[in-house]
Write a protein that holds these residues in place. Structure first.
Motif, PDB file in Angstrom:
ATOM      1  N   HIS A 257       0.843  -1.196   0.000  1.00  0.00           N
ATOM      2  CA  HIS A 257       0.000   0.000   0.000  1.00  0.00           C
ATOM      3  C   HIS A 257       0.877   1.244   0.000  1.00  0.00           C
ATOM      4  O   HIS A 257       1.966   1.250   0.573  1.00  0.00           O
ATOM      5  N   GLU A 310      -5.262   2.040  -2.575  1.00  0.00           N
ATOM      6  CA  GLU A 310      -3.886   2.360  -2.229  1.00  0.00           C
ATOM      7  C   GLU A 310      -2.871   1.341  -2.714  1.00  0.00           C
ATOM      8  O   GLU A 310      -1.692   1.455  -2.403  1.00  0.00           O
ATOM      9  N   TYR A 311      -3.302   0.319  -3.454  1.00  0.00           N
ATOM     10  CA  TYR A 311      -2.325  -0.649  -3.940  1.00  0.00           C
ATOM     11  C   TYR A 311      -1.392   0.030  -4.940  1.00  0.00           C
ATOM     12  O   TYR A 311      -1.832   0.604  -5.937  1.00  0.00           O
ATOM     13  N   GLY A 318      -5.570   1.379  -8.223  1.00  0.00           N
ATOM     14  CA  GLY A 318      -5.230   1.075  -6.838  1.00  0.00           C
ATOM     15  C   GLY A 318      -6.242   0.223  -6.114  1.00  0.00           C
ATOM     16  O   GLY A 318      -6.066  -0.096  -4.935  1.00  0.00           O
TER      17      GLY A 318
END
Length: 404
Positions: A257, A310-311, A318
Motif C-alpha cells: 500500500h 492504495e495498492y 489502486g
C-alpha cells in the motif's frame, strides 16, 4: 520374560506357510499364554489385542505377591477370539471421517490449533483441502480408518511415484496430510493404533531456487530496455526491480500500500493471495526494508494517479493488485529477451522468487551481519534470532543501500 507392554504381538509361520499374527500375554494366574488373532495384517491384530486388553481378557506382568495371595478378584478370561472379533467397533471410512477436514469453519483440528495459539490461515486450510481432495481421498476414501496401515500407505506412495511421476517433495505433502489426520484420530481414540508414527517421509528432493547473476540483473533493470524486455509495462518492471532491491516476496509486493511506503523504507505489513486477498506475511510479523530515495520516487510516481485504492502495483486505480499470472508471463518474456531460453529457465529454476535469493546473497557476500540480513529478509529460523534482530534499527538497515 519381562513385558514392557501388557502384551506382545508377533508373527508366526504356520505349517501351511501362512503367516499369522499372535498375541503373547499373561493370564489371570500369571501364566504366559499365546493366542492366534487369525490376522495376517499387524494393524488388525493390534486392534483385536487392544480390545481384549481393555475388556480385561489378559494382564500385564503381575506381581508375585498378588499371584501367591490366592485372590480370586481377577476372573479367568474368556478367550473366544471369534466373538471378540465380531464385537469390534464399526469404523467410518476415510471419506466419511474427513468430510469436514480443512474446512476452516468446521474442522475440529483447525479449531484446536487456533485455541492453542497457533497460526492457521484460511489460505493454508484451502491448500490442504485441495491436496486432500486431489491426492489423498481418491486413494484412501473407501478404506475404513482403522484399516490403514504402513503397507497400504506404501502402495499409495508407489502409485504417486510410479504412476503419476510426482516428486518426493510433492508426495511428502500428501504424507503430511495423512499423518496429521491419522495422528489426530489416534489422539481422539477414534482408532486404536498410532499408525501416523509408522509412516515415514520420503527423502527430500526439492530443487534450490535459482539466482540471477549481476550481469543479468543489470540487463533486466536497464531503463532503456523496458520497451523491449517488458513490453513497455513499467508496473511489472518495477515489481521485479523492487524485489531485487529489497528481497520482498511476490505476495508482499502485490499487497504493498502507498501508506506503507516512506522516504527511506517500506513497512512490509501484508501479503496477497489471489483467492483470499490480504493476509499476514509468511512469518506473521511486520518488518521494515530500507529503500533509496530514487526507488521511493519511482513508487510514488507509479501510484500518484490511483483514485480508487492504495495498492501501488495496480491496473485498476489502486483498487486491486496486479495479476500474478501476467507478471510471470512478462518476466519470462524479459528473460528470453536477454538470451535465457525456456529450457534454461527450467534448468536453473528461475522465477520471481529468484530476486529474493539474489538480494539475500548480495548482502551475505558483502559481509552484512546476519542479524541485519534477517531483519530485512524476514526469514527467521528460531526465536532467539527473532529476539535479537527485533531491535535492529532502520539506520543499521540503511547501511546496505550502497551495496546495491
Amino acid at each position: 520374560m519381562r513385558f514392557k507392554e501388557p502384551y506382545i504381538i508377533f508373527r508366526k509361520t504356520l505349517q501351511s506357510g501362512k503367516k499369522i499374527y499372535y498375541v503373547s500375554f499373561y493370564d489371570a494366574n500369571g501364566k504366559r499364554r499365546q493366542l492366534s488373532t487369525g490376522q495376517r495384517r499387524k494393524s488388525f491384530a493390534e486392534q483385536i489385542a487392544v480390545k481384549l486388553y481393555f475388556e480385561g481378557k489378559f494382564y500385564p506382568n503381575l506381581p508375585n505377591q498378588l499371584l501367591s495371595s490366592g485372590q480370586n478378584s481377577i476372573l479367568q478370561p474368556d478367550l473366544n477370539i471369534s466373538n471378540s472379533h465380531a464385537n469390534l467397533p464399526s469404523y467410518p471410512t476415510f471419506s466419511e471421517y474427513t468430510i469436514d477436514w480443512f474446512d476452516y469453519d468446521k474442522c475440529d483440528y483447525i479449531r484446536e490449533k487456533l485455541v492453542h495459539g497457533f497460526h492457521y490461515t484460511p489460505n493454508h486450510a484451502y491448500r490442504m483441502k485441495e491436496y486432500l481432495n486431489i491426492r489423498v481421498t481418491p486413494f484412501f476414501g473407501p478404506y475404513r480408518i482403522n484399516e490403514i496401515d504402513e503397507f497400504i500407505v506404501e502402495k499409495f506412495i508407489e502409485k504417486l511415484k510410479l504412476e503419476e511421476h510426482l516428486s518426493n517433495s510433492t508426495i511428502n505433502n500428501s504424507i503430511k496430510i495423512l499423518k496429521v489426520i491419522l495422528g489426530y484420530a489416534f489422539r481422539k481414540n477414534d482408532i486404536p493404533v498410532d499408525i501416523a508414527k509408522k509412516i515415514k517421509y520420503l527423502k527430500n528432493d526439492s530443487c534450490t531456487r535459482g539466482i540471477f547473476t549481476n550481469e543479468e540483473a543489470e540487463e533486466l533493470f536497464s531503463i532503456s530496455r523496458v520497451p523491449e524486455l517488458w513490453k513497455g509495462n513499467f508496473t511489472y518492471y518495477l515489481m521485479n526491480y523492487l524485489s531485487g532491491h529489497t528481497g520482498m516476496r511476490f505476495g508482499e509486493v502485490q499487497a504493498l500500500h502507498l501508506s506503507s511506503v516512506f522516504e527511506d523504507h517500506i513497512l512490509v505489513r501484508h501479503s496477497w493471495d489471489e483467492k483470499f486477498g490480504l493476509k499476514d506475511t509468511k512469518n506473521h510479523k511486520e518488518r521494515t526494508v530500507p529503500i533509496s530515495k530514487d526507488l521511493y520516487l519511482l513508487l510514488q510516481n507509479l501510484s500518484k494517479n490511483h483514485t480508487e485504492g492504495e495498492y501501488v502495483f495496480s491496473f485498476k486505480n489502486g483498487k486491486t493488485p496486479a495479476c500474478r499470472h501476467d507478471m510471470y508471463r512478462l518476466l519470462k518474456h524479459a528473460l528470453n529477451g536477454i538470451g535465457i531460453s525456456d529450457a534454461e529457465i527450467k534448468e536453473r529454476h528461475l522465477s520471481f522468487h529468484s530476486w529474493r535469493h539474489f538480494y539475500n546473497s548480495k548482502l551475505i557476500n558483502s559481509g552484512v551481519p546476519k542479524s541485519i540480513v534477517q531483519s530485512i529478509i524476514g526469514h527467521v529460523n528460531d526465536d532467539s534470532m527473532t529476539d535479537h534482530y527485533t531491535h535492529v534499527s532502520i539506520d543499521e538497515q540503511k547501511s546496505v543501500l550502497g551495496l546495491l
